[in-house]
Motif scaffolding. Structure first.
Motif, PDB file in Angstrom:
ATOM      1  N   LEU A 159       0.967  -1.631  -0.710  1.00  9.43           N
ATOM      2  CA  LEU A 159       0.449   0.059   0.049  1.00  9.43           C
ATOM      3  C   LEU A 159       1.063   1.439  -0.020  1.00  9.43           C
ATOM      4  O   LEU A 159       0.373   2.284   0.126  1.00  9.43           O
ATOM      5  CB  LEU A 159      -0.921  -0.082   1.147  1.00  9.43           C
ATOM      6  N   ARG A 213      -1.277  -0.366  -4.691  1.00  5.32           N
ATOM      7  CA  ARG A 213      -2.229  -0.899  -3.873  1.00  5.32           C
ATOM      8  C   ARG A 213      -2.863  -1.136  -4.859  1.00  5.32           C
ATOM      9  O   ARG A 213      -4.177  -1.629  -4.566  1.00  5.32           O
ATOM     10  CB  ARG A 213      -2.979   0.938  -3.511  1.00  5.32           C
ATOM     11  N   ILE A 221      -5.718  -5.377  -6.285  1.00  3.73           N
ATOM     12  CA  ILE A 221      -6.567  -5.859  -5.937  1.00  3.73           C
ATOM     13  C   ILE A 221      -7.197  -6.197  -7.481  1.00  3.73           C
ATOM     14  O   ILE A 221      -7.528  -7.723  -8.288  1.00  3.73           O
ATOM     15  CB  ILE A 221      -7.827  -4.346  -6.684  1.00  3.73           C
ATOM     16  N   ALA A 244     -14.304  -4.875  -1.443  1.00  4.34           N
ATOM     17  CA  ALA A 244     -13.548  -4.082  -0.785  1.00  4.34           C
ATOM     18  C   ALA A 244     -13.302  -4.411   0.785  1.00  4.34           C
ATOM     19  O   ALA A 244     -12.363  -4.330   1.441  1.00  4.34           O
ATOM     20  CB  ALA A 244     -14.331  -3.110  -1.242  1.00  4.34           C
ATOM     21  N   ASN A 263      -9.416  -4.925   3.075  1.00  8.38           N
ATOM     22  CA  ASN A 263      -9.358  -4.153   4.514  1.00  8.38           C
ATOM     23  C   ASN A 263      -9.599  -4.803   5.139  1.00  8.38           C
ATOM     24  O   ASN A 263      -8.235  -5.262   6.277  1.00  8.38           O
ATOM     25  CB  ASN A 263     -10.970  -3.122   4.010  1.00  8.38           C
ATOM     26  N   PRO A 298      -5.335  -0.061   5.011  1.00 10.07           N
ATOM     27  CA  PRO A 298      -5.751   0.249   4.212  1.00 10.07           C
ATOM     28  C   PRO A 298      -6.246   2.279   4.726  1.00 10.07           C
ATOM     29  O   PRO A 298      -7.105   1.958   5.379  1.00 10.07           O
ATOM     30  CB  PRO A 298      -6.169   0.117   3.337  1.00 10.07           C
ATOM     31  N   TYR A 321     -10.119   0.657   0.786  1.00 11.17           N
ATOM     32  CA  TYR A 321     -10.050   0.532  -0.451  1.00 11.17           C
ATOM     33  C   TYR A 321     -12.554   0.691  -0.437  1.00 11.17           C
ATOM     34  O   TYR A 321     -13.110   0.087   0.541  1.00 11.17           O
ATOM     35  CB  TYR A 321     -10.870  -1.706  -0.496  1.00 11.17           C
ATOM     36  N   THR A 322     -13.163   0.626  -1.108  1.00 11.61           N
ATOM     37  CA  THR A 322     -14.167   1.515  -1.222  1.00 11.61           C
ATOM     38  C   THR A 322     -14.540  -0.132  -2.626  1.00 11.61           C
ATOM     39  O   THR A 322     -13.459  -0.519  -3.674  1.00 11.61           O
ATOM     40  CB  THR A 322     -14.626   2.664  -1.779  1.00 11.61           C
ATOM     41  N   GLU A 378     -13.496   1.532  -5.637  1.00  9.89           N
ATOM     42  CA  GLU A 378     -11.829   1.588  -6.520  1.00  9.89           C
ATOM     43  C   GLU A 378     -11.619  -0.186  -6.529  1.00  9.89           C
ATOM     44  O   GLU A 378     -10.967  -0.247  -7.892  1.00  9.89           O
ATOM     45  CB  GLU A 378     -11.051   1.836  -4.876  1.00  9.89           C
ATOM     46  N   VAL A 379     -12.371  -1.099  -5.769  1.00 13.19           N
ATOM     47  CA  VAL A 379     -12.021  -2.258  -7.011  1.00 13.19           C
ATOM     48  C   VAL A 379     -12.635  -3.010  -7.530  1.00 13.19           C
ATOM     49  O   VAL A 379     -12.116  -3.213  -8.708  1.00 13.19           O
ATOM     50  CB  VAL A 379     -12.314  -3.051  -5.188  1.00 13.19           C
ATOM     51  N   TRP A 439     -10.378  -1.074 -10.859  1.00 12.42           N
ATOM     52  CA  TRP A 439      -8.596  -2.213 -10.247  1.00 12.42           C
ATOM     53  C   TRP A 439      -9.389  -3.945 -10.830  1.00 12.42           C
ATOM     54  O   TRP A 439      -8.654  -4.203 -12.295  1.00 12.42           O
ATOM     55  CB  TRP A 439      -8.426  -2.158  -9.213  1.00 12.42           C
TER      56      TRP A 439
END
Lengths: 182, 140
Positions: free
Chosen positions: B61, B67, B71, B87, B91, B102, B106-107, B110-111, B114
């Motif tokens: 991270l 980061r 994922i 996510a 986490n 993190p 992670y949300t 975002e996940v 990626w």
């Protein structure tokens, strides 16, 4: 529908005649808040956590309760030889073999309580093919490109020897839901 | 009146239950055991030369690329869970097998970004990320 409508109308009119609005609102509010809070209570949540799950019930009659039979409930996705017929058990390797720490993991439904359990099919490695009690059920199994739900590959990873001998089926915990491939 | 009120309150209570999540809440630990632990093992140590260890995973991270790598790694990106659950799972994994959570966590959004971008060579990227990190405490 008319009857339902009349019943609701009668009930609400009767209620309106006989009760004060404040007390009704107080009780309604209590019901709403209380009802919404019920799912948040920690009731039985612990049982869903694999780390805290208890043992699966094994009081099952017939082949689904026999660890030396392919129909044993834990073997729903097995493709291999039963260690319980090879000098070990359904959870332990025969003498002279080593249990692979890297495994195929899926879920099977236990007929005793109707719950899904997380099952780990560890291979026992280090001696030649046992040759007894070959089972090939494959429920929820996927092709080789979906490697972590495939049982055709040799799962003797992380062991000194890559020679396959037999397989066990260890319960890791209660599954909140069955594996998505089923 | 009391009986009718009780019936009405019971109806309200039932409706509020219907509004609650229909599916039992699934913990990140549950998803880890079912979808990850077979290879990475319950203690996250994996298997030398075959399965990467997750111990000290939080070091990835330290860079935006690292980061994203956590994922985009094949087993993570292809895990059969929703973006929301992935996510939460990641986490949890970072804290369970690393040191620091993190920041930010992670949300699902975002996940989702990626995991839709597969890695051509995850092994090469992992090696490069570890080489650019402090060599004294690399994960196995």
């Amino acid at each position: 529908m008319i009857l339902l409508d009349r019943w609701f109308e009668g009930m609400t009119r009767g209620l309106a005649r006989r009760s004060g609005r404040r007390s009704f609102l107080a009780r309604l509010g209590l019901g709403l808040v209380g009802g919404a809070a019920v799912p948040l209570l920690p009731v039985a949540r612990a049982a869903q956590d694999p780390a805290r799950a208890g043992a699966a019930p094994e009081n099952i009659d017939g082949p689904a309760g026999d660890p030396q039979d392919c129909e044993y409930w834990r073997y729903c996705a097995i493709d291999g030889l039963l260690c319980s017929c090879c000098g070990g058990s359904h959870t332990s390797c025969p003498p002279g073999t080593e249990m692979a720490p890297v495994t195929w993991v899926g879920t099977c439904r236990n007929p005793a309580d109707g719950k899904d359990y997380i099952i780990s099919y560890n291979d026992c490695c280090g001696k030649t093919f046992c040759g007894r009690c070959f089972c090939n059920r494959n429920e929820g199994e996927r092709p080789a490109y979906h490697w972590y739900r495939n049982n055709d590959i040799n799962w003797c990873y992380g062991t000194k020897s890559q020679i396959y001998h037999c397989s066990v089926a260890v319960v890791l915990g209660v599954a909140v839901e069955g594996q998505p491939e089923k | 009146m009391r009986a009718e009120l009780r019936r009405l309150l019971l109806a309200v209570w039932c409706v509020s239950l219907i509004g609650a999540p229909a599916v039992a809440e699934v913990s990140p630990r549950h998803d880890y055991v079912l979808h990850c632990s077979g290879c990475h093992r319950a203690d996250g140590t994996g298997a030398p030369d075959d399965i990467p260890s997750l111990i000290g995973i939080d070091r990835f991270l330290r860079s935006p690329e690292g980061r994203a790598y956590l994922i985009r790694a094949p087993g993570v990106a292809q895990a059969p869970v929703s973006d929301e659950r992935l996510a939460a799972l990641m986490n949890w994994v970072v804290v369970e097998f690393g040191a620091d959570a993190p920041s930010p966590g992670y949300t699902a959004v975002e996940v989702g970004v990626w995991r839709a971008r597969p890695l051509r060579d995850p092994t090469e990227l992992r090696a490069r990320l570890l080489a650019s990190d402090a060599p004294s405490d690399e994960p196995r």
